[in-house]
Design a protein around this motif. Structure first.
Motif, PDB file in Angstrom:
ATOM      1  N   GLY A  92       0.784  -1.225   0.000  1.00 41.55           N
ATOM      2  CA  GLY A  92       0.000   0.000   0.000  1.00 41.55           C
ATOM      3  C   GLY A  92       0.814   1.273   0.000  1.00 41.55           C
ATOM      4  N   VAL A  93       0.114   2.375   0.298  1.00 41.89           N
ATOM      5  CA  VAL A  93       0.689   3.714   0.241  1.00 41.89           C
ATOM      6  C   VAL A  93       0.546   4.389   1.600  1.00 41.89           C
ATOM      7  N   ASP A  94       1.594   5.043   2.038  1.00 39.77           N
ATOM      8  CA  ASP A  94       1.605   5.768   3.306  1.00 39.77           C
ATOM      9  C   ASP A  94       1.326   7.241   3.006  1.00 39.77           C
ATOM     10  N   ILE A  95       0.149   7.722   3.405  1.00 39.78           N
ATOM     11  CA  ILE A  95      -0.240   9.111   3.145  1.00 39.78           C
ATOM     12  C   ILE A  95       0.046   9.940   4.389  1.00 39.78           C
ATOM     13  N   ARG A  96       0.856  10.975   4.233  1.00 41.96           N
ATOM     14  CA  ARG A  96       1.183  11.878   5.343  1.00 41.96           C
ATOM     15  C   ARG A  96       0.323  13.138   5.234  1.00 41.96           C
ATOM     16  N   VAL A 140      -1.557  10.495   9.562  1.00 46.30           N
ATOM     17  CA  VAL A 140      -1.097   9.464   8.652  1.00 46.30           C
ATOM     18  C   VAL A 140      -2.288   8.602   8.254  1.00 46.30           C
ATOM     19  N   SER A 141      -2.270   8.102   7.024  1.00 45.50           N
ATOM     20  CA  SER A 141      -3.279   7.134   6.606  1.00 45.50           C
ATOM     21  C   SER A 141      -2.602   6.078   5.739  1.00 45.50           C
ATOM     22  N   LEU A 142      -2.845   4.826   6.058  1.00 44.90           N
ATOM     23  CA  LEU A 142      -2.333   3.718   5.249  1.00 44.90           C
ATOM     24  C   LEU A 142      -3.427   3.289   4.280  1.00 44.90           C
ATOM     25  N   LEU A 143      -3.141   3.399   2.977  1.00 42.54           N
ATOM     26  CA  LEU A 143      -4.089   2.998   1.941  1.00 42.54           C
ATOM     27  C   LEU A 143      -3.618   1.701   1.298  1.00 42.54           C
ATOM     28  N   VAL A 144      -4.488   0.723   1.278  1.00 38.49           N
ATOM     29  CA  VAL A 144      -4.194  -0.546   0.625  1.00 38.49           C
ATOM     30  C   VAL A 144      -5.276  -0.792  -0.425  1.00 38.49           C
TER      31      VAL A 144
END
Length: 256
Positions: A213-217, A226-230
């Motif tokens: 996934g992607v680590d959104i700061r 922070v949000s972890l998007l998978v």
């Protein structure tokens, strides 16, 4: 012999979760989703400065996580590190300083400066707070507040995930609540809603997660998060108020 069928699933690890054992106790720098059968180097920070010998050959969960101050500090450090090195690294010296400060505030003495000592020393008080904190079954997030001000929020993609991790989150914020006594001034739902909606005005930066996934700061004048998007789904988001100081046990839950 009959064959057994096993269901393989990805594993989610939450930012701030504490790992006990090995040569030093550690906490996770970021939330990570690890694919089934995957192998991922997990970025961690040490929360036990004075030990470098095996207590066990493996890590295990103590059921605790970084307290609110430390989680916010590490979120800021990792945000800066991503920009500088593209890696989710904390400033270890600052982590140790915060652990020492917290131990002092809690009146805890640890020969190895272990954060876990504070949780052990205040176990009864923390358990009382956890017992009194009731989160509705259909909620997937929780907002914590102190002295009439929002401190932070954690929200997950499923109510079942919050149900499993909420004891760790409440325990972590409870440790901050025990630093000093504050009036448990409640805040309005509108205040909570407006604060969460302010994320729409924040600056967002995307980085490749160490796992899937992607680590959104997330950063604005009012918050850092922070949000972890998978696969496009926000699996976990953590937000901290820029005015985060000391925390009480007042909280509000957010429904899916």
């Amino acid at each position: 012999m009959t064959s057994s069928k096993f269901r393989t699933l990805p594993v989610f690890l939450m930012a701030g979760e504490q790992l006990i054992g090995a040569k030093q106790n550690r906490v996770l720098n970021v939330s990570i989703m690890i694919a089934a059968h995957g192998k991922v180097p997990v970025p961690v920070s040490c929360v036990e400065q004075g030990r470098w010998n095996y207590h066990s050959r493996k890590f295990y969960s103590s059921g605790s996580a970084s307290h609110g101050h430390l989680r916010k500090q590490m979120a800021e450090d990792v945000y800066d590190s991503y920009h500088k090195t593209r890696r989710p690294v904390s400033e270890q010296g600052k982590v140790w300083n915060e652990v020492s400060r917290k131990l002092g505030k809690m009146g805890s003495l640890s020969g190895s400066d272990a954060l876990e000592q504070a949780y052990e020393d205040r176990q009864t008080e923390i358990e009382n707070i956890i017992r009194d904190a009731r989160i509705p079954d259909d909620c997937c997030g929780v907002v914590f507040a102190f002295d009439g001000k929002i401190a932070g929020m954690d929200i997950f993609d499923k109510p079942s995930t919050l149900s499993k991790l909420s004891p760790k989150l409440i325990k972590a914020y409870a440790l901050d609540a025990l630093e000093e006594k504050y009036d448990t001034t409640q805040i309005s739902r509108k205040t909570v809603k407006d604060w969460i909606c302010s994320v729409a005005e924040a600056c967002l930066d995307s980085f490749q997660s160490p796992g899937t996934g992607v680590d959104i700061r997330i950063r604005s004048e009012n918050l850092i998060g922070v949000s972890l998007l998978v696969e496009g789904c926000p699996v976990h988001a953590e937000l901290f108020s820029e005015s985060l100081s000391h925390i009480t046990e007042v909280y509000f839950s957010t429904s899916p």
